[in-house]
Write an enzyme that holds these catalytic residues in place. Structure first.
Site, mmCIF file in Angstrom:
data_model
loop_
_atom_site.group_PDB
_atom_site.id
_atom_site.type_symbol
_atom_site.label_atom_id
_atom_site.label_comp_id
_atom_site.label_asym_id
_atom_site.label_seq_id
_atom_site.Cartn_x
_atom_site.Cartn_y
_atom_site.Cartn_z
ATOM 1 N N CYS A 123 27.734 -83.766 -16.318
ATOM 2 C CA CYS A 123 27.862 -84.512 -17.567
ATOM 3 C C CYS A 123 29.328 -84.827 -17.793
ATOM 4 O O CYS A 123 30.003 -84.180 -18.599
ATOM 5 C CB CYS A 123 27.295 -83.709 -18.721
ATOM 6 S SG CYS A 123 25.537 -83.523 -18.548
ATOM 7 N N PRO B 290 47.636 -75.387 10.404
ATOM 8 C CA PRO B 290 46.696 -76.477 10.136
ATOM 9 C C PRO B 290 45.459 -75.985 9.393
ATOM 10 O O PRO B 290 44.900 -74.943 9.725
ATOM 11 C CB PRO B 290 46.324 -76.974 11.538
ATOM 12 C CG PRO B 290 46.530 -75.795 12.426
ATOM 13 C CD PRO B 290 47.660 -74.999 11.822
ATOM 14 N N GLY C 8 49.618 -79.401 7.378
ATOM 15 C CA GLY C 8 49.757 -80.770 6.900
ATOM 16 C C GLY C 8 49.234 -81.841 7.832
ATOM 17 O O GLY C 8 49.338 -83.031 7.529
HETATM 18 C C1 PLP Z 1 47.784 -75.911 2.068
HETATM 19 C C2 PLP Z 1 48.661 -75.205 3.005
HETATM 20 C C3 PLP Z 1 48.438 -75.317 4.377
HETATM 21 C C4 PLP Z 1 47.386 -76.205 4.978
HETATM 22 O O1 PLP Z 1 47.594 -77.541 4.698
HETATM 23 P P1 PLP Z 1 46.694 -78.641 5.436
HETATM 24 O O2 PLP Z 1 47.148 -79.917 4.877
HETATM 25 O O3 PLP Z 1 45.277 -78.330 5.095
HETATM 26 O O4 PLP Z 1 46.959 -78.495 6.897
HETATM 27 C C5 PLP Z 1 49.233 -74.576 5.220
HETATM 28 N N1 PLP Z 1 50.192 -73.758 4.736
HETATM 29 C C6 PLP Z 1 50.429 -73.630 3.430
HETATM 30 C C7 PLP Z 1 51.469 -72.705 2.971
HETATM 31 C C8 PLP Z 1 49.675 -74.338 2.525
HETATM 32 O O5 PLP Z 1 49.919 -74.219 1.212
#
Ligand code: PLP
Length: 432
Positions: free
Chosen positions: A362, A292, A249
């Site tokens: 399109c 990450p 995240g």
């Molecule tokens: C999408 C996801 C991530 C990565 O999220 P980012 O925002 O790209 O860092 C990590 N773990 C899980 C379980 C996810 O679904």
């Protein structure tokens, strides 16, 4: 304008990435073209690895969330830089294994894994499977039993935290398809169930609260909820978790107004909060994993397009039509996500125009952005859309049977292809 330090304007006035002239890249590989600054990717990977090593218990480390950008070259970079890997499908797992990634360092995720995928993961020897809930735990237990394996599993739980990001990517609140909720007591009940299964080794817990998190705050809240949950589980069941996976995240700065987050500082803050909580609960600190994705690759990628025409609509909007669009980058169409852009040919000039970047599909919604500041565009110019390393290639489609673009990686001032361009034959290859 150039809010990333790896992007420069060279003596010819062209945009350069990692010191390589983007017009040379466009000429050599054609457009549309994804360009990845490999030096930057490796540096970012190293930053997360070092920060987790420094601020968290021994053995703690980041797993690259390969869904952000998955190809063999990326898996090799993650392996070289000491990261684990998070995969969410048989396709991502296959790619990782084909790239030589050690299955012991892979965590298999997903909220709707098929039996075939679970079997493939177990047989491949993946180190961890993150079970999304009770039904899946039972299925993993059965399949592991049939294969004569005791599978290490994390249970995915939902802490009920809203990190205030896009609703569409927010997985931390309770009304979501992922995990078992902590606040309702479900997570504890399913944990008790997991502890009674003979072919599962419950290694710990996983949670993921969302994406585009710029500050430590939401992760600290996550740490508070998860440590309290682990303490409660120990009190009720006597079980002590060895692994706490806090998910991904970490944000990327997409626009000039965004400040790139201080990931190392966030990790330090989370490490300190966890240490304090473990001391408070008298709980032996588990190994921490984080995942990450965007934070590693988003800022390292740009996409190059060629302007096909420039049109002034009666309403006043200036449409700059490109040879790509939602097929290679669906983020604006999906989330209204904004990207900065530049005319690579005259990157040093003032971005005096506000244009609509139109794709080639399109579909009137096939846009890469509206009100995008740009140098005066001309047909034949190369336009660079910035911060496209994450969730573009990995979400690309063949809509209108457009072949997906290739990807070039720039390292040490030199470029090489890491994904080749699809052809019309590739796109039609499965037609019978
Ligand atoms: C999408 C996801 C991530 C990565 O999220 P980012 O925002 O790209 O860092 C990590 N773990 C899980 C379980 C996810 O679904």
């Amino acid at each position: 304008m150039l809010h990333q330090q790896n992007l420069t304007v060279n003596a010819a006035g062209h945009l350069a990435v990692g010191g390589v002239d983007t017009l040379d890249l466009a000429r050599e590989y054609g457009t549309p073209l994804y360009v990845l600054d490999e030096d930057m990717v490796r540096e970012r990977m190293g930053l997360y690895v070092a920060a987790m090593r420094e601020h968290m218990p021994a053995g703690s480390r980041p797993y690259y969330a390969s869904k952000a950008l998955c190809c063999k070259a990326l898996c090799r970079m993650a392996r070289d830089e000491g990261m684990g890997l998070d995969v969410v499908s048989a396709g991502e797992l296959y790619t990782a294994l084909a790239a030589g990634f050690d299955p012991a360092d892979i965590c298999f995720h997903g909220n709707a894994k098929t039996e075939a995928e679970i079997g493939y993961a177990i047989e491949s020897g993946v180190g961890l499977i993150a079970a999304d809930g009770e039904e899946e735990l039972l299925r993993i237990d059965t399949l592991a039993g049939a294969l004569g394996v005791r599978q290490r599993v994390l249970l995915r739980v939902t802490p009920g935290i809203d990190p205030h990001t896009f609703a569409a990517v927010n997985t931390g609140v309770l009304d979501v398809k992922f995990g078992e909720p902590i606040p309702t007591g479900r997570a504890l009940a399913v944990t008790e169930r997991a502890l009674g299964l003979g072919n599962i080794d419950l290694a710990g817990f996983h949670c993921h609260i969302g994406s585009q998190i710029f500050e430590a705050g939401p992760f600290l809240l996550e740490a508070d909820v998860m440590t309290a949950f682990l303490a409660q589980v120990r009190e009720k069941t006597g079980y002590t978790a060895g692994i706490l996976n806090l998910g991904g995240g970490f944000a990327a700065a997409y626009e000039e107004s965004d400040t790139a987050p201080d990931c190392a500082g966030m990790i330090r803050a989370v490490g300190e909060r966890l240490a304090a909580k473990w001391a408070e609960y008298g709980y032996p600190a588990p190994v921490v994993l984080m995942e990450p994705g965007r934070g590693i690759v988003a800022a390292a990628g740009i996409t190059l397009y060629t302007v096909q025409n420039v049109k002034h609509a009666p309403g006043g909007a200036c449409y700059v039509a490109l040879d790509g669009g939602m097929g290679d980058n669906p983020r604006y169409a999906l989330y209204g996500a904004r990207h900065s852009a530049l005319v690579a040919d005259r990157a040093g000039e003032e971005q005096s125009r506000a244009v609509t970047l139109a794709g080639r599909c399109c579909e009137s919604g096939d846009l890469l952005g509206e009100n995008v500041a740009l140098q005066r565009p001309r047909t034949g110019d190369t336009v660079a859309v910035l911060t496209t390393g994450a969730y573009t290639y990995s979400m690309a489609s063949n809509y209108n049977r457009a072949p997906r673009p290739p990807m070039a990686a720039v390292r040490g001032g030199r470029a090489r292809l890491i994904v080749r361009r699809e052809t019309a034959e590739d796109v039609a290859a499965y037609d019978l």
